[in-house]
Design a protein around this motif. Structure first.
Motif, PDB file in Angstrom:
ATOM      1  N   ASN A 128       0.833  -1.194   0.000  1.00 11.70           N
ATOM      2  CA  ASN A 128       0.000   0.000   0.000  1.00 11.70           C
ATOM      3  C   ASN A 128       0.877   1.257   0.000  1.00 11.70           C
ATOM      4  O   ASN A 128       0.589   2.232  -0.703  1.00 11.70           O
ATOM      5  N   GLY A 129       1.956   1.227   0.772  1.00 10.04           N
ATOM      6  CA  GLY A 129       2.890   2.349   0.795  1.00 10.04           C
ATOM      7  C   GLY A 129       3.542   2.567  -0.559  1.00 10.04           C
ATOM      8  O   GLY A 129       3.693   3.707  -1.021  1.00 10.04           O
ATOM      9  N   ILE A 130       3.909   1.474  -1.232  1.00  9.43           N
ATOM     10  CA  ILE A 130       4.509   1.572  -2.567  1.00  9.43           C
ATOM     11  C   ILE A 130       3.507   2.166  -3.550  1.00  9.43           C
ATOM     12  O   ILE A 130       3.851   3.037  -4.360  1.00  9.43           O
ATOM     13  N   LYS A 131       2.258   1.724  -3.463  1.00 13.89           N
ATOM     14  CA  LYS A 131       1.218   2.241  -4.366  1.00 13.89           C
ATOM     15  C   LYS A 131       0.982   3.738  -4.160  1.00 13.89           C
ATOM     16  O   LYS A 131       0.648   4.448  -5.099  1.00 13.89           O
ATOM     17  N   LYS A 132       1.158   4.203  -2.931  1.00 13.37           N
ATOM     18  CA  LYS A 132       0.966   5.627  -2.660  1.00 13.37           C
ATOM     19  C   LYS A 132       2.103   6.467  -3.233  1.00 13.37           C
ATOM     20  O   LYS A 132       1.907   7.622  -3.583  1.00 13.37           O
ATOM     21  N   LEU A 133       3.307   5.894  -3.330  1.00 12.13           N
ATOM     22  CA  LEU A 133       4.464   6.659  -3.800  1.00 12.13           C
ATOM     23  C   LEU A 133       4.662   6.616  -5.309  1.00 12.13           C
ATOM     24  O   LEU A 133       5.360   7.468  -5.863  1.00 12.13           O
ATOM     25  N   THR A 134       4.075   5.650  -5.979  1.00 15.50           N
ATOM     26  CA  THR A 134       4.302   5.506  -7.421  1.00 15.50           C
ATOM     27  C   THR A 134       3.778   6.698  -8.233  1.00 15.50           C
ATOM     28  O   THR A 134       4.517   7.228  -9.071  1.00 15.50           O
ATOM     29  N   PRO A 135       2.542   7.178  -8.014  1.00 16.12           N
ATOM     30  CA  PRO A 135       2.077   8.337  -8.798  1.00 16.12           C
ATOM     31  C   PRO A 135       2.921   9.607  -8.606  1.00 16.12           C
ATOM     32  O   PRO A 135       3.264  10.264  -9.579  1.00 16.12           O
ATOM     33  N   PRO A 136       3.289   9.961  -7.358  1.00 13.23           N
ATOM     34  CA  PRO A 136       4.113  11.174  -7.234  1.00 13.23           C
ATOM     35  C   PRO A 136       5.492  11.024  -7.879  1.00 13.23           C
ATOM     36  O   PRO A 136       6.051  12.000  -8.382  1.00 13.23           O
ATOM     37  N   LEU A 137       6.034   9.808  -7.884  1.00 15.45           N
ATOM     38  CA  LEU A 137       7.321   9.597  -8.541  1.00 15.45           C
ATOM     39  C   LEU A 137       7.187   9.793 -10.048  1.00 15.45           C
ATOM     40  O   LEU A 137       8.046  10.414 -10.680  1.00 15.45           O
ATOM     41  N   THR A 138       6.098   9.311 -10.604  1.00 15.14           N
ATOM     42  CA  THR A 138       5.845   9.495 -12.030  1.00 15.14           C
ATOM     43  C   THR A 138       5.718  10.987 -12.363  1.00 15.14           C
ATOM     44  O   THR A 138       6.283  11.462 -13.352  1.00 15.14           O
ATOM     45  N   LYS A 139       5.007  11.732 -11.501  1.00 17.29           N
ATOM     46  CA  LYS A 139       4.859  13.179 -11.706  1.00 17.29           C
ATOM     47  C   LYS A 139       6.203  13.887 -11.597  1.00 17.29           C
ATOM     48  O   LYS A 139       6.505  14.793 -12.371  1.00 17.29           O
ATOM     49  N   ALA A 140       7.014  13.479 -10.617  1.00 22.05           N
ATOM     50  CA  ALA A 140       8.330  14.106 -10.429  1.00 22.05           C
ATOM     51  C   ALA A 140       9.222  13.851 -11.636  1.00 22.05           C
ATOM     52  O   ALA A 140       9.974  14.739 -12.054  1.00 22.05           O
ATOM     53  N   ARG A 141       9.142  12.667 -12.198  1.00 25.40           N
ATOM     54  CA  ARG A 141       9.919  12.364 -13.403  1.00 25.40           C
ATOM     55  C   ARG A 141       9.439  13.200 -14.588  1.00 25.40           C
ATOM     56  O   ARG A 141      10.246  13.677 -15.385  1.00 25.40           O
ATOM     57  N   ALA A 142       8.124  13.369 -14.695  1.00 24.14           N
ATOM     58  CA  ALA A 142       7.573  14.176 -15.798  1.00 24.14           C
ATOM     59  C   ALA A 142       8.003  15.636 -15.666  1.00 24.14           C
ATOM     60  O   ALA A 142       8.257  16.303 -16.672  1.00 24.14           O
ATOM     61  N   LYS A 143       8.093  16.134 -14.422  1.00 20.24           N
ATOM     62  CA  LYS A 143       8.522  17.519 -14.181  1.00 20.24           C
ATOM     63  C   LYS A 143      10.049  17.650 -14.225  1.00 20.24           C
ATOM     64  O   LYS A 143      10.558  18.757 -14.157  1.00 20.24           O
ATOM     65  N   ASN A 144      10.732  16.503 -14.276  1.00 23.96           N
ATOM     66  CA  ASN A 144      12.196  16.467 -14.253  1.00 23.96           C
ATOM     67  C   ASN A 144      12.730  17.198 -13.014  1.00 23.96           C
ATOM     68  O   ASN A 144      13.581  18.083 -13.110  1.00 23.96           O
ATOM     69  N   SER A 145      12.215  16.784 -11.854  1.00 22.69           N
ATOM     70  CA  SER A 145      12.593  17.386 -10.575  1.00 22.69           C
ATOM     71  C   SER A 145      13.526  16.433  -9.824  1.00 22.69           C
ATOM     72  O   SER A 145      13.073  15.519  -9.136  1.00 22.69           O
ATOM     73  N   PRO A 146      14.856  16.633  -9.941  1.00 20.69           N
ATOM     74  CA  PRO A 146      15.804  15.684  -9.341  1.00 20.69           C
ATOM     75  C   PRO A 146      15.672  15.524  -7.829  1.00 20.69           C
ATOM     76  O   PRO A 146      15.831  14.428  -7.305  1.00 20.69           O
ATOM     77  N   ILE A 147      15.344  16.606  -7.130  1.00 22.97           N
ATOM     78  CA  ILE A 147      15.230  16.512  -5.667  1.00 22.97           C
ATOM     79  C   ILE A 147      14.042  15.646  -5.279  1.00 22.97           C
ATOM     80  O   ILE A 147      14.156  14.775  -4.407  1.00 22.97           O
ATOM     81  N   GLU A 148      12.909  15.858  -5.929  1.00 25.01           N
ATOM     82  CA  GLU A 148      11.727  15.042  -5.642  1.00 25.01           C
ATOM     83  C   GLU A 148      11.965  13.587  -6.024  1.00 25.01           C
ATOM     84  O   GLU A 148      11.573  12.678  -5.292  1.00 25.01           O
TER      85      GLU A 148
END
Length: 131
Positions: free
Chosen positions: A93-113
């Motif tokens: 469940n924790g992994i599922k919660k983190l997957t969408p924000p990681l995808t968004k961070a990659r799309a924004k190309n935000s290295p810190i996130e």
């Protein structure tokens, strides 16, 4: 006096309440707080991985014999299968919660996130492998 079981039940109750409050906050357009929710899921999993026997050695070990390799590489060997399954579910469940924000961070190309989310995911995955 509070027993360990009562302490774990109380902690689980508080962590579940925290998840429910985070969901209510998200429903009220207050943000999703995925990293906090994932950390709460990981702590919930930890409550199922605790074992009263695992908190200390049962007795003195004969130092002339080598430590058994299998038992030293399985940190949750004394945890019941039911508790392992519940911990696994909370970690997933924790992994599922983190997957969408990681995808968004990659799309924004935000290295810190990306680094922060990847580090948190790594920790959860590491625990999941041992479960």
């Amino acid at each position: 006096k509070v027993t360990r079981r009562e302490y774990r039940e109380r902690q689980r109750s508080l962590l579940n309440n925290t998840l429910n409050l985070l969901e209510d906050l998200a429903d009220l357009d207050g943000g999703h707080h995925e990293t906090i929710a994932a950390a709460v899921c990981e702590h919930l999993a930890d409550t199922f991985l605790w074992s009263d026997e695992a908190e200390g050695d049962v007795g003195p070990r004969d130092s002339s014999k080598p430590a058994p390799w299998a038992s030293s590489s399985q940190p949750y060997r004394k945890v019941t299968p039911d508790c392992l399954n519940k911990a696994h579910d909370h970690l997933m469940n924790g992994i599922k919660k983190l997957t969408p924000p990681l995808t968004k961070a990659r799309a924004k190309n935000s290295p810190i996130e990306i680094e922060a989310l990847s580090t948190q995911l790594y920790g959860i995955h590491h625990k999941l492998i041992n479960v």
